[in-house]
Every structure is written in structure tokens, then in C-alpha cells.
Design an enzyme around this catalytic site. Sequence first.
Site, mmCIF file in Angstrom:
data_model
loop_
_atom_site.group_PDB
_atom_site.id
_atom_site.type_symbol
_atom_site.label_atom_id
_atom_site.label_comp_id
_atom_site.label_asym_id
_atom_site.label_seq_id
_atom_site.Cartn_x
_atom_site.Cartn_y
_atom_site.Cartn_z
ATOM 1 N N SER A 64 35.702 40.691 44.399
ATOM 2 C CA SER A 64 35.523 41.489 43.171
ATOM 3 C C SER A 64 36.504 41.148 42.056
ATOM 4 O O SER A 64 36.336 41.637 40.937
ATOM 5 C CB SER A 64 35.622 42.974 43.493
ATOM 6 O OG SER A 64 34.429 43.374 44.101
ATOM 7 N N LYS A 67 34.945 39.924 38.989
ATOM 8 C CA LYS A 67 34.312 40.840 38.020
ATOM 9 C C LYS A 67 35.093 40.912 36.703
ATOM 10 O O LYS A 67 34.533 41.239 35.665
ATOM 11 C CB LYS A 67 34.154 42.232 38.645
ATOM 12 C CG LYS A 67 33.204 42.240 39.840
ATOM 13 C CD LYS A 67 33.215 43.577 40.580
ATOM 14 C CE LYS A 67 32.345 43.511 41.841
ATOM 15 N NZ LYS A 67 32.456 44.736 42.656
ATOM 16 N N TYR A 192 25.379 37.541 41.474
ATOM 17 C CA TYR A 192 26.486 38.415 41.906
ATOM 18 C C TYR A 192 27.154 37.873 43.178
ATOM 19 O O TYR A 192 28.380 37.746 43.243
ATOM 20 C CB TYR A 192 25.934 39.836 42.121
ATOM 21 C CG TYR A 192 26.942 40.781 42.712
ATOM 22 C CD1 TYR A 192 27.907 41.387 41.902
ATOM 23 C CD2 TYR A 192 26.960 41.057 44.076
ATOM 24 C CE1 TYR A 192 28.848 42.249 42.445
ATOM 25 C CE2 TYR A 192 27.896 41.915 44.617
ATOM 26 C CZ TYR A 192 28.840 42.508 43.810
ATOM 27 O OH TYR A 192 29.776 43.351 44.340
ATOM 28 N N TYR A 244 39.011 50.757 42.510
ATOM 29 C CA TYR A 244 38.040 51.737 43.012
ATOM 30 C C TYR A 244 38.688 53.119 43.085
ATOM 31 O O TYR A 244 39.373 53.539 42.163
ATOM 32 C CB TYR A 244 37.464 51.288 44.376
ATOM 33 C CG TYR A 244 36.920 49.902 44.312
ATOM 34 C CD1 TYR A 244 35.901 49.585 43.417
ATOM 35 C CD2 TYR A 244 37.430 48.884 45.106
ATOM 36 C CE1 TYR A 244 35.395 48.294 43.337
ATOM 37 C CE2 TYR A 244 36.924 47.593 45.033
ATOM 38 C CZ TYR A 244 35.911 47.319 44.141
ATOM 39 O OH TYR A 244 35.425 46.050 44.065
ATOM 40 N N VAL A 262 37.709 42.558 48.110
ATOM 41 C CA VAL A 262 37.745 42.821 49.555
ATOM 42 C C VAL A 262 38.174 41.597 50.379
ATOM 43 O O VAL A 262 38.362 41.708 51.580
ATOM 44 C CB VAL A 262 36.411 43.371 50.125
ATOM 45 C CG1 VAL A 262 36.149 44.787 49.676
ATOM 46 C CG2 VAL A 262 35.258 42.460 49.833
HETATM 47 N N1 GLU Z 1 30.989 41.014 47.382
HETATM 48 C C1 GLU Z 1 31.566 42.288 47.716
HETATM 49 C C2 GLU Z 1 30.475 43.318 47.783
HETATM 50 O O1 GLU Z 1 29.652 43.352 46.957
HETATM 51 C C3 GLU Z 1 32.605 42.646 46.697
HETATM 52 C C4 GLU Z 1 33.329 43.932 46.968
HETATM 53 C C5 GLU Z 1 34.800 43.886 46.614
HETATM 54 O O2 GLU Z 1 35.427 42.857 46.562
HETATM 55 O O3 GLU Z 1 35.345 44.963 46.427
HETATM 56 O O4 GLU Z 1 30.366 44.108 48.652
#
Ligand code: GLU
Length: 308
Positions: A64, A67, A192, A244, A262
Site C-alpha cells: 500500500s 498508493k 491495483y 489505517y 502489509v
Molecule cells: N495489496 C494489499 C491488499 O489489497 C494492500 C494492503 C496494504 O498494504 O495495506 O490487500
Amino acid sequence: MDKLQDILNEITATLATREERGKPADYIPPLAHVSPQHFGIAVALNEGGLFTAGEADLPFSIQSISKVFTLTLALGMYGDALWRRVGREPSGSAFNSIVLLEQEKGIPRNPFINPGALVVADALLAHARAPRETIGEILRFLRFVSDDETISADPLVARAEKATGFRNAALANYLHSWGNLMNPPDHVLGVYFHHCAVTMSCAQLARAGGFLANAGRNPVTGRSVISSVRARRINALMMTCGHYDGSGDFAYRVGIPGKSGVGGGILAIVPGVASVAVWSPGLNANGNSLLGSEALEMLSHRMGWSVF
Ligand code: GLU
């Protein structure tokens, strides 16, 4: 800057002895096999110089953290019009929660939770028209900001995410049902999953974040990436939404903007001073790197880097 190097060495030595290292994400199979023993950190100073400790050159799945870069690209294409499709408020819920989408009629709370990032991926896709071109555009942007042509996505991770990403598929379909995706959910998910599957080391990531620490301009190449106002705003979003449901705690403990993934990485920005990347694959209950957060807390405290 001997002091900075000493501090990085001390943090790395302290954390090497930790038994409680969190748990690597297991819902994406290739990530489940990464040892929680890994640790790396890199600091790219605006004034020049890259300081590293631990496994700062070992590539990992940035997940993420990507992003931040897709948002930067999409803002460049759409400007403030992007905010009609995605909000700028912390979500107070898990990265992949569907609950708020129902209440808020398909407008995700922010671009860093999964539904928000799917809307951003859709916006990029609408611009480039085909998934392959969009993925190429994201990779070109990452190579440009990090001044490193070797950066790429790991096809095995992208495929594993596609095979297991039922919740992301649900989110994409749900967004589509609210009219907030312009492209087929499958295509958006393809973009994505690929940007989440980008592999970078702490050293590469710290360099890539340099423009956010340096008012929109890459401090090494001098190339302008975005305006200083936009850099400030992206940093504000990282501070309020980058971890988050743990964003408040990260702001409280570390006091600088950050975005976690993650895969166990965190990109943190000290505005006007430095871009920092840290990696340790074990996660805490909110899905953020346990030791990575702790390392940044120690670093920010020792260097007096909190913005508060
Ligand atoms: N590719 C992961 C998902 O969509 C990213 C989540 C993350 O890094 O927090 O679940």
C-alpha cells in the site's frame, strides 16, 4: 551526520534483539513466507546523503505504500476533480473494510484505504485506457521519482493477490454498483494488484519519497515532480490516513507523515528534512509494521523530527 548513522545503527541493534516481531501478512501467500527477522532502514536527507542500516538494500513488496505514488499521479492528471470521487478523512476502520462504503454511497473515505486506492487506479486507467499501459505509467513514475530504472512489479505477488483478493474484488464491484468506477472491475483490480506488487528496497523507497520531503522537487536530481502545495497536502493525508485505523497512534508516537504497507514497509516524510523508509515484515494488529513503527518512533524522538 555521524550522529544520524550512529542512531540508525543503535536502533537496528536494539530491534535485532526483539523477540516479539509481529506477524507477516498471511492472506497474500508469497508475503506469508517472508521471515519476520528482516529489518532495514534508510534515510535520504534533502541536503544530500543516504544513510542506511540493516538490510536497506533488500527488495520487499511495497504494497500500500504504492498508493502514495498512484495518488500523486492521479492528482497530476485530474487535480481537485479527483476529490469528487474519494474523500480526505481518516476511516477509523480496516484497510479493506466495506462498511463505510455502504453508508457513504460508494465514495471511499480516503485514497489510502483499499476502496479509495481502487478509485484512484480507475482514474489512472481511464486516462491511459488499457491496464498494461496504466501499469507501465505507474512504473515509469516510480522510476522517475526514485531515479532508478530497475524498479518493477513482482508478477508472482500480483498473481497471488488476484487469486486470493476476493475482498478487493467485492470492493471493486461494490464501487461499480455505486457508479464510482468507470472501467470494468477486473481491469481496475489488475492495475491495483500490480502497483501493490511493486518491489523496492528501503534505499530505493527513501529516494523515491524525496520529493515529498523537499516541497515537491527531487532533492538529488533537482527535477520538479509536483508543486509544494500539493506535496504538503499529500503529507497531510499520510499523517491522517496513512496507517489505517492506527493513524492516530502513529501521529501520536512518531509525529511525522507516514504510509504503511502489509509487506511491512513504511515510508515516512520529515518535511523540509528527509525521506525515511523502514522495513520489518511482522505486523501489528492494525496491519502496520510492528518494529518499523517502533524504529520510526525512536528515530523521530532522537532526531527531534516530530512536526508537533
Ligand atoms: N495489496 C494489499 C491488499 O489489497 C494492500 C494492503 C496494504 O498494504 O495495506 O490487500
